[in-house]
Write an enzyme that holds these catalytic residues in place. Structure first.
Site, PDB file in Angstrom:
ATOM      1  N   TYR A 104       0.844  -1.198   0.000  1.00  0.00           N
ATOM      2  CA  TYR A 104       0.000   0.000   0.000  1.00  0.00           C
ATOM      3  C   TYR A 104       0.873   1.240   0.000  1.00  0.00           C
ATOM      4  O   TYR A 104       1.805   1.353   0.803  1.00  0.00           O
ATOM      5  CB  TYR A 104      -0.887   0.009   1.249  1.00  0.00           C
TER       6      TYR A 104
ATOM      7  N   ASP B 163       9.466   4.015   0.284  1.00  0.00           N
ATOM      8  CA  ASP B 163       8.288   4.612   0.917  1.00  0.00           C
ATOM      9  C   ASP B 163       8.416   4.367   2.420  1.00  0.00           C
ATOM     10  O   ASP B 163       8.176   3.270   2.911  1.00  0.00           O
ATOM     11  CB  ASP B 163       7.001   3.988   0.363  1.00  0.00           C
TER      12      ASP B 163
ATOM     13  N   LYS C  33       2.913  10.713   8.150  1.00  0.00           N
ATOM     14  CA  LYS C  33       2.579  10.278   9.505  1.00  0.00           C
ATOM     15  C   LYS C  33       3.384  10.962  10.617  1.00  0.00           C
ATOM     16  O   LYS C  33       3.084  12.071  10.973  1.00  0.00           O
ATOM     17  CB  LYS C  33       2.693   8.757   9.569  1.00  0.00           C
TER      18      LYS C  33
END
Ligand code: PMP
Length: 438
Positions: free
Chosen positions: A145, A246, A273
């Site tokens: 993801y 990522d 985040k």
């Protein structure tokens, strides 16, 4: 109060939400059957729900809150900035401060570009790779993801019917994804060097980049083998494509991120985040030569990029103090409590004779009910029975005072005390004992 309770305020709120939000939901990830628990407030490592029930939070807004909720230092920084203005049509000093901190922690990166989410960070990193190389295609790992950019979503959840031997097929995630998107995305298997390298070589001339999450959450949270990441590093250099890490989640694994732990230098890194201190954020970081695609000083950049709230000073200030609190000592503590929880859960699986156990590193773990080693998307793919066990475990934890993501992810936070950690382990043991008895 036991969840789900039809007389709860959460149920009433969900009934009301269904009228103005599709399915009562505005974020697929926070829906859970039969209705989600609504949060009222957070306090350190606890969330107090709309019915006043306090639970230890191991979701931490899907790993974003490494200091739990309402940390006084972060709250103070955000409030102070809010009183001075929340967003301007001008740059502020705060973006320089946070960029310097990030560059300091990522030796492979010289410069940073801020966005409002990890999705946008990935989108801009993929576009930067295209702008830099002049090539159209991207490669990503099956089941990984990377947010909701069309290209990044390809082959996120293919079922066994779509598995083509060792060469994954590019499968649409959202209905309506254009075929052209699928044609420009190469899906590669995670942790399989031979298959990934040969696919990358085959498509090399058209590849702008390979994006990889060193510990992909949705693909099972198994850490990448260092040899796999090294092979990606070498083959991307060989074919002239960029390597993107990522680290939207994995930046919480260490002071220098996963790239520091694995000691590998990507060309670009995407972040999000934790770097926003609990506020919306994303960033692309990388070598100056590549980041120059964003540079407007010599005229229209190769890759123009705006964003009304990009680098807003509330996020920048909150993120800076949150990252400052995250020193070597904080990481050592997070590693230690992560190991304790993983060991505790593994011992419970053994004690109750259940197949499966935890995977993960540092402050992150995921519980699997698989009778096989989990090391990539396909080995993590659940049987219906495993899915049912995980759902029962999740509900068992809720009713023992611990919140986890429905798919088994747990993210720990710095305010957790030794007693909190013991409570988490005891709750897991209770939920597993109940499963074994059923
Ligand atoms: N990349 C990874 C690895 C992620 O885990 C996520 C979100 N969980 C994203 C990108 C997208 O970030 P955001 O939700 O902030 O858009």
């Amino acid at each position: 109060m036991t969840h789900p309770d039809p007389d709860s305020r959460s149920h009433a709120l969900h009934q009301r939400a269904k009228r103005s939000l599709p399915g009562g939901n505005t974020r697929t990830t926070v829906y859970s059957k039969p209705w989600p628990i609504y949060a009222a407030r957070g306090e350190g490592c606890r969330v107090i729900d709309a019915d006043g029930v306090a639970r230890i939070d191991c979701i931490n807004n899907f790993t974003a809150l490494i200091h739990g909720h309402a940390h006084p230092v972060v709250t103070e920084a955000a409030c102070r900035q809010a009183a001075l203005g929340t967003a301007f049509g001008l740059p502020t000093e705060s973006e320089i401060d946070l960029a310097e901190l990030i560059v300091d922690r990522l030796p492979a990166a010289d410069q940073v570009r801020f966005t409002n989410s990890g999705t946008e960070a990935v989108m801009m990193a993929l576009k930067a790779a295209r702008a830099f190389t002049g090539r159209p295609k991207i490669a990503k790992c099956e089941g990984a993801y990377h947010g909701s950019y069309d290209y990044a979503e390809v082959s996120l959840d293919p079922g066994p019917r779509d598995w083509g031997g060792n060469a994954p097929v590019s499968v649409a995630y959202a209905k309506g994804t254009p075929q052209a998107v699928l044609s420009d995305v190469l899906a590669i298997p995670f942790n399989d060097i031979d298959a990934a390298v040969s696919l990358i070589r085959e498509h090399g001339a058209d590849l702008a980049c390979v994006i990889v999450d060193p510990m992909p959450n949705r693909a099972g949270l198994a850490p990448a083998d260092r040899a796999y990441l090294l092979a990606l590093r070498e083959v991307t250099r060989e074919v002239g494509a960029l390597l993107i890490f990522d680290e939207v989640i994995t930046f919480r694994l260490g002071y220098n991120g996963a790239q520091g732990l694995w000691d590998i230098a990507p060309d670009l890194t995407t972040l999000g985040k934790i770097i926003g201190g609990g506020f919306p954020v994303g960033a692309v970081a990388g070598r100056a030569e590549i980041m120059a695609v964003f540079d407007p000083t010599a005229g229209k950049p190769a890759l123009p990029h705006g964003g009304t709230f990009s680098a807003n000073p509330v996020t920048m200030r909150a993120g800076h103090v949150a990252m400052d609190l995250l020193d070597a000592q904080a990481f050592a503590r997070l590693d230690a409590i992560g190991e304790r929880v993983r060991d505790g859960i593994a011992a419970s699986f053994a004690r109750h004779g259940l197949a499966g156990g935890p995977v993960g590193l540092g402050s992150l773990l995921k519980v699997h009910f698989a009778d096989r080693p989990v090391r990539d998307y396909r080995s993590a793919y659940q049987t219906p029975e495993e899915t049912a066990r995980l759902a029962a475990f999740h509900l068992g934890l809720i009713n023992r005072g611990v919140l986890t993501a429905g798919y088994g992810l747990m993210a720990l936070s710095t305010p957790m005390t030794d007693d909190d950690v013991a409570t988490i382990i005891a709750a897991c043991d209770g939920a597993l004992a109940a499963l074994a008895a059923a």
